[in-house]
Design an enzyme around this catalytic site. Sequence first.
Site: not given
Ligand SMILES: *Cc1c(COP(=O)(O)O)cnc(C)c1O
Length: 400
Positions: A141, A226, A255
């Site tokens: 994700f 990520d 985040k």
């Molecule tokens: C939440 C998340 C994203 C995307 O972040 P948004 O601010 O919702 O665009 C990307 N990678 C990971 C691992 C995430 O948990």
Amino acid sequence: MSLTDEFIRTDETFGAHNYHPLSVVLSRAEGPWVWDVEGKRYLDCLSAYSAVNQGHRHPRIVQALKDQLDRLDLTSRAFHNDVMGAFLRKLCDYTGFSSALPMNTGAEAVETGIKAARRWAYRKKGVKKDQAEIIVCSNNFHGRTTTIVGFSTDPDANEDYGPFTPGFKIIPFNDAAALEGAITENTAAFMVEPIQGEAGVIVPDKGYLKEVRRICTKNDVLFVLDEVQTGFCRTGKRFCWMHEDARPDIMQVGKALGGGVYPVSGIVADRSIMDVFTPGSHGSTFGGNPLASAVGIAALSVLEDERLDEKAAENGKHFMETLSHMPQQRIKEVRGKGLLVGVELQVSAGKARPYCLKLKEEGILAKDTHAQTIRFAPPLITEMTVLRQAAGTIMKVLVP
Ligand SMILES: *Cc1c(COP(=O)(O)O)cnc(C)c1O
């Protein structure tokens, strides 16, 4: 009709139906707690998918935002502002990288990492035009843009959104041999989450990231990590890769960098990679704006000053240990790192959602991630006494 039902009906009437939230309507928050419109208090065990690591409305973060709002709002990157530099320096200090590129959302940070990796492949590695490949993992994700969902393996995320951006190759997660086998002369990067959060808090084997680092170095492939969800102390270290010292080439963050009050994201990398970006080749109207920068500085200061990495490690260890004592009747596995914990139910126990609804009745807000797993990721400032009580409630709901 209850107050709650009225709010929900308005959402459903005027909103797109792209979410299926629990039936609770929140109107107030402080620290680890949130209150609904009926006045009921809950422990927030989702923390907005780890965007609220510092706790709701942290006084220092709120003050930084208010002070900045009274002084300078938005400038765009057409001009310099007097806050962004201090923010980028702090982000570099905190992460141990030499340069940063600010964006707003996690998906934008991921897209930025993809662009950087592709440019690096053409301009530094010598990959032929439009041939660059990025290797990613199944059940990943990384966000919701069309490019990103194009390499998702979750049909819910990408069905009928094609055609998709080419240039991505999918291999199994937690399989270093598969990575080695998938690399070609056109491979620009391997992009991965250190723990797959949305897939159900999937923790790879010890040594996996270290091995990924070794393979990427050996093959002249960028290691793109990520850390949007796992970063900023969530797993008990500043970043999850620090558990095995597997420093990536590009790290995507978001985040909790916004301290729960404002969207702040970006990538960090060393100068030799970051310099593939030249004026006009990438940007964002809001990225690095004064409000975001002031909030980012405060968000990082709180993580540092309150030692939330150590706190998450310590409290997470106890929390997870308590939960792992649940009998196996309904529980298949309790796994995670720090305060990112997944409780996977036995198939015979049914889906996770009904248990989330029961937890809500008991004053705990948690969300199913994947049909069979409940994620528990409370704010990192949550006191151990509160976590101990929460673990008791969770066991009451999950143990038959
Ligand atoms: C939440 C998340 C994203 C995307 O972040 P948004 O601010 O919702 O665009 C990307 N990678 C990971 C691992 C995430 O948990």
